[in-house]
Write a protein that holds these residues in place. Sequence first.
Motif, short mmCIF file in Angstrom:
data_model
loop_
_atom_site.label_atom_id
_atom_site.label_comp_id
_atom_site.label_asym_id
_atom_site.label_seq_id
_atom_site.Cartn_x
_atom_site.Cartn_y
_atom_site.Cartn_z
N TRP A 1 38.43 7.00 -24.94
CA TRP A 1 39.38 6.44 -26.11
C TRP A 1 40.69 7.06 -26.46
CZ3 TRP A 1 40.93 3.27 -29.47
CH2 TRP A 1 41.61 4.10 -30.78
N VAL B 1 42.98 -0.17 -24.88
CA VAL B 1 42.04 -0.11 -26.57
C VAL B 1 42.36 -0.93 -27.61
CG1 VAL B 1 41.56 1.40 -27.98
CG2 VAL B 1 43.25 2.06 -25.93
N LEU C 1 33.44 2.30 -31.10
CA LEU C 1 34.34 3.46 -31.27
C LEU C 1 34.23 3.63 -31.92
CD1 LEU C 1 37.72 0.94 -29.63
CD2 LEU C 1 36.38 2.18 -28.53
N LYS D 1 37.94 0.69 -35.51
CA LYS D 1 36.28 -0.17 -34.84
C LYS D 1 36.48 -1.46 -36.26
CE LYS D 1 32.71 2.52 -35.62
NZ LYS D 1 31.70 3.31 -35.52
#
Length: 463
Positions: free
Chosen positions: A6, A373, A394, A400
Motif C-alpha cells: 500500500w 489505492v 488499509l 480508510k
Amino acid sequence: MDANTWKRAARPLPRRRFLQVAGLTVGAASAASLLAACGGGESKQTAGQAAPGTAQPGAKKLGGDLKILMWSHFVPAYDQWFDKFAKDWGAANGVNVRVDHIPHLQLPARHAAEIASQAGHDLVQFALAVGGGAHFYAKHLEDLDDIVAKVGEEKGGWTDFAKRTSFVGGHWKTFPDFFIRFPILYREDLWAEIGMPKGPDTWEDILVGGRKLKAMGFPGGFGINNHADSNATLHAILWSYGAKTVQEDGKTVAINSKETREALRLVKAIFEEAMTPETLAWDDSSNNTLLASGKGSWIHNPISASLSIKNDKNLELYNKIGIANTPKGPADRRTYVPVNTFGIWKFANNKDAARAFLRHYAANWMEGYKASVSYNEPMLKGWIDEGFKWVATLDDPKIKTLTDFSPYAAMNGYPGPATPAAEEVFQTYIIPQMAAKIVKGGNIDDVVRDTETAIKKIYDKYA
C-alpha cells in the motif's frame, strides 16, 4: 495488499510535475480547435510478451496487434499494474499488446487525429475533464452493450452517473471505467483552532471559516482561471446553489437566474475574504502547491494533492490534512468530477481483441482499483461495495474512512445530458471567465447576460 505494498502504491505523480510532463497548457480553446489539433509528444509502450500461465485465454481465437491509448495516471503504480496486466493477457492469447500512455491534456488532440485519419489505436481511453467520450464521439464508437450490460447484470447494476457518462442513443458507447472524487482537503489543526474541528461542510462554512483562517495567515483557494479544477469547483458552487447552465432537457439555456447571481456573490465573497488573490492566475497545480507549502488551510481537489505530500515524505503535514465531502449549498451537494472511460473505434483494426481484452479487464477491475489505492472511484454497485470494504482494511486512517462519492458526482451539462454543446461550454471555460469578471468588479447583471449570450451561441450551433 499488505501495508508495505500500500505504501509503495500510494505514490501519485504530483500535479505540478504532471503538467510539466505534459508540456502543454490548455487555455480557452474551443472544442472545435481541439478536434482540429494533432497530438504529439513521446509515449511509453509495452509489448505483449510475458511468462505463460499468467492470464486465461479467451474462448475465441485471437491474434494480431492490439493498440491501447491511455493517459499517464496520477498514481504511477496503476500504470505499472495495467501494463503488466495487458502484457500477461496478450501473451496468454497470442496477441501483441502495445499500451501507449500520454499526458491527459494530449488525449483530445490524439483522438481527433485518429478520427481524421481513420487509423490509430483500437481501444482508447477518454479523460472527460479535458474532452471527448461517448456523447462527443458516439458516431465513431462501437456499441459495447454486450460487455457493459453483462458486467452490470453480474455486479448489481451501473449507477445512474455511469449511464450519464457512457449510455447514448440507447447503447453503451463507452465502458464507464472510473471517476475521481473531488472533496475538500483541509488542515484539521487549523480548522480546530477556529472551533470547526470537522472542517467545512457547506460553502458558507468555507466563507466563514476561511475568512478567519486567512486573517491568521492561512488562506485557502480554488482557481478562477481557464483550467480544469476551476471548472470543477465553480460548477460545484453553481449547482449547490440551484444554478445551472442548461435545463434538464439539455437544450434550454438557464444561466440567467437569481440562483446564478447568488452563487456568484458567494464566489466574490470567498475570493475577497478567504482566498489568496493569486487564484486568478492559478493552474491545476497551484492549489496543490498551496496545500503542500503548509500555508494553505483548504482546497477543493482530488486526494492526489494530499497523497503527493505523503509521497514527498512530509508526514507531519500529511497527518494534519483531513478529507471532507464536497460542500453543500442551499439547494444541493454536487460537484463536477473527472471521469475516465474506454471506447473502441469503429475503424479499429482488431476489434475482436479489443472486446476480449475489455471483458478481461472488467472481470479484474478490482485489482486495478487496489493498484490505484482507491483513486479510481467505481461506478458499478458491486464494485462500490467491494471496494470500500477493501478501503476499510488499509492502514492509512485518511483513506480508510472514505465512502461512496457517486451520489454527489455530476458531469458537464448537469442536470441535462453531457451533450456536445455542454462539452464545448465546459472546454471553453465560460463559467471560470464569468466568475473572473465578477471578482474583478464586473456588474453582475451585465456579466450574467453576456455569459447567457455566449452559451446560447454554442447551443444554437448544435440545434
